[in-house]
Scaffold this active site. Structure first.
Site, PDB file in Angstrom:
ATOM      1  CE  LYS A 119      -1.133   0.382   4.894  1.00  0.00           C
ATOM      2  NZ  LYS A 119      -0.043  -0.312   5.447  1.00  0.00           N
ATOM      3  CG  HIS A 120       4.025   1.619   2.934  1.00  0.00           C
ATOM      4  ND1 HIS A 120       3.515   2.407   3.773  1.00  0.00           N
ATOM      5  CD2 HIS A 120       3.925   0.563   3.271  1.00  0.00           C
ATOM      6  CE1 HIS A 120       3.325   2.067   4.857  1.00  0.00           C
ATOM      7  NE2 HIS A 120       3.550   0.777   4.733  1.00  0.00           N
ATOM      8  CG  ASP A 132      11.083  -7.205  -7.946  1.00  0.00           C
ATOM      9  OD1 ASP A 132      10.486  -7.183  -7.015  1.00  0.00           O
ATOM     10  OD2 ASP A 132      12.166  -7.790  -8.183  1.00  0.00           O
ATOM     11  CG  PHE A 150       7.224   1.270   3.022  1.00  0.00           C
ATOM     12  CD1 PHE A 150       7.397   2.494   1.868  1.00  0.00           C
ATOM     13  CD2 PHE A 150       7.808  -0.089   2.129  1.00  0.00           C
ATOM     14  CE1 PHE A 150       7.696   2.250   0.536  1.00  0.00           C
ATOM     15  CE2 PHE A 150       8.221  -0.202   0.927  1.00  0.00           C
ATOM     16  CZ  PHE A 150       7.931   1.245  -0.072  1.00  0.00           C
ATOM     17  CB  ALA A 151      10.787  -1.661   4.008  1.00  0.00           C
ATOM     18  CG  ASP A 203      11.352   4.533   3.219  1.00  0.00           C
ATOM     19  OD1 ASP A 203      12.267   4.561   2.461  1.00  0.00           O
ATOM     20  OD2 ASP A 203      10.205   4.747   2.794  1.00  0.00           O
ATOM     21  CG  HIS A 243      13.915   3.806  -5.305  1.00  0.00           C
ATOM     22  ND1 HIS A 243      13.600   4.399  -4.043  1.00  0.00           N
ATOM     23  CD2 HIS A 243      13.201   2.422  -4.790  1.00  0.00           C
ATOM     24  CE1 HIS A 243      12.654   3.548  -3.427  1.00  0.00           C
ATOM     25  NE2 HIS A 243      12.665   2.258  -3.781  1.00  0.00           N
TER      26      HIS A 243
HETATM   27  P1  ITT Z   1       4.737  -6.129  -4.532  1.00  0.00           P
HETATM   28  O1  ITT Z   1       5.774  -7.085  -4.930  1.00  0.00           O
HETATM   29  O2  ITT Z   1       3.366  -6.738  -4.146  1.00  0.00           O
HETATM   30  O3  ITT Z   1       4.719  -4.693  -5.418  1.00  0.00           O
HETATM   31  P2  ITT Z   1       6.685  -5.750  -2.151  1.00  0.00           P
HETATM   32  O4  ITT Z   1       6.579  -5.108  -1.042  1.00  0.00           O
HETATM   33  O5  ITT Z   1       6.892  -7.256  -2.090  1.00  0.00           O
HETATM   34  O6  ITT Z   1       5.314  -5.485  -3.069  1.00  0.00           O
HETATM   35  P3  ITT Z   1       9.028  -5.701  -3.736  1.00  0.00           P
HETATM   36  O7  ITT Z   1       8.978  -7.262  -4.135  1.00  0.00           O
HETATM   37  O8  ITT Z   1       9.486  -4.854  -5.001  1.00  0.00           O
HETATM   38  O9  ITT Z   1       7.746  -5.216  -3.138  1.00  0.00           O
HETATM   39  O10 ITT Z   1      10.303  -5.752  -2.656  1.00  0.00           O
HETATM   40  C1  ITT Z   1      10.972  -4.727  -2.426  1.00  0.00           C
HETATM   41  C2  ITT Z   1      11.241  -4.474  -1.065  1.00  0.00           C
HETATM   42  O11 ITT Z   1      12.266  -3.693  -0.775  1.00  0.00           O
HETATM   43  C3  ITT Z   1      10.088  -4.192  -0.175  1.00  0.00           C
HETATM   44  O12 ITT Z   1       9.243  -5.142   0.434  1.00  0.00           O
HETATM   45  C4  ITT Z   1      10.876  -3.219   1.112  1.00  0.00           C
HETATM   46  O13 ITT Z   1      11.243  -3.912   2.055  1.00  0.00           O
HETATM   47  C5  ITT Z   1      12.072  -2.827  -0.140  1.00  0.00           C
HETATM   48  N1  ITT Z   1      11.837  -1.444  -0.668  1.00  0.00           N
HETATM   49  C6  ITT Z   1      11.646  -1.157  -1.831  1.00  0.00           C
HETATM   50  N2  ITT Z   1      11.331   0.141  -1.924  1.00  0.00           N
HETATM   51  C7  ITT Z   1      11.460   0.712  -0.791  1.00  0.00           C
HETATM   52  C8  ITT Z   1      11.321   2.028  -0.292  1.00  0.00           C
HETATM   53  O14 ITT Z   1      10.732   2.970  -1.120  1.00  0.00           O
HETATM   54  N3  ITT Z   1      11.492   2.244   1.034  1.00  0.00           N
HETATM   55  C9  ITT Z   1      11.981   1.335   1.715  1.00  0.00           C
HETATM   56  N4  ITT Z   1      11.842  -0.088   1.310  1.00  0.00           N
HETATM   57  C10 ITT Z   1      11.877  -0.263   0.343  1.00  0.00           C
END
Ligand code: ITT
Length: 182
Positions: A9-10, A63, A139-140, A142, A167
């Protein structure tokens, strides 16, 4: 109308904020697709192809990942799994004694429309892994992704602010520029 396929959702919130400046309608569906193990590019292409075939309309998938130089690009394509397991504390621990803290976020957008070949768009942002977590926005990873020019982590930026550098902003903007010309 473009359909963004994601379960995050982020990502949706950031994409909506980026698309609002353009005349392209965006909807969001959490379709769930099987991610093969591979590069960001391979995952984006196969996800876009799969979702487009399934929905029979133009789609984008993304991705993304965090690539840390001192860890030979880890967690990279394993970012989602590593965030859920090691988390930010685990990453900070791995880098406890590291002088080189350089890291990159990379985002690959995969686009596919019915009866056409998929296309990909890469966006990156450079930064460093902070010494400790800072901020509770985003999120994650960040809160540990520090941008020296701003003297802030992504965790200290609002969506609006993060969207000026991220990115995701870079990859989506490349896509939007290409798509607008089509
Ligand atoms: P979808 O595949 O359903 O789009 P996902 O969260 O699994 O969602 P990804 O497979 O692209 O997304 O995984 C990328 C991971 O990298 C994500 O879960 C975060 O842990 C990290 N990540 C990616 N972009 C980020 C951001 O902008 N800020 C912080 N962490 C990020």
């Amino acid at each position: 109308m473009i359909t963004f396929i994601t379960g995050n959702k982020h990502k949706v919130e950031e994409a909506v904020n980026i698309f609002k400046d353009y005349d392209i309608k965006l909807e969001h569906i959490d379709l769930g697709y099987c991610e093969p193990q591979g590069t960001l590019e391979e995952v984006a292409i196969s996800g876009a192809k799969y979702a487009c075939r399934k929905l029979n309309k133009p789609v984008i998938v993304e991705d993304a990942g965090l690539f840390i130089r001192a860890l030979k690009d880890f967690p990279g394509t394993y970012s989602s799994y590593v965030q859920d397991t090691l988390g930010n504390t685990g990453i900070l621990k791995l880098l406890e004694d590291a002088d080189d803290r350089y890291a990159e976020f990379r985002s690959v957008i995969g686009y596919c429309a019915p009866n056409s070949e998929p296309k990909i768009f890469l966006g990156k942002v450079s930064g460093e892994i902070a010494l400790s977590e800072k901020g509770n926005l985003g999120f994650a990873f960040d809160p540990i992704f520090y941008v020296p020019d701003l003297d802030k982590t992504f965790g200290e930026l609002t969506t609006e602010e993060k969207n000026q550098f991220s990115h995701r902003k870079n990859s989506l903007e490349k896509f939007i520029k290409w798509y607008s010309k089509e």
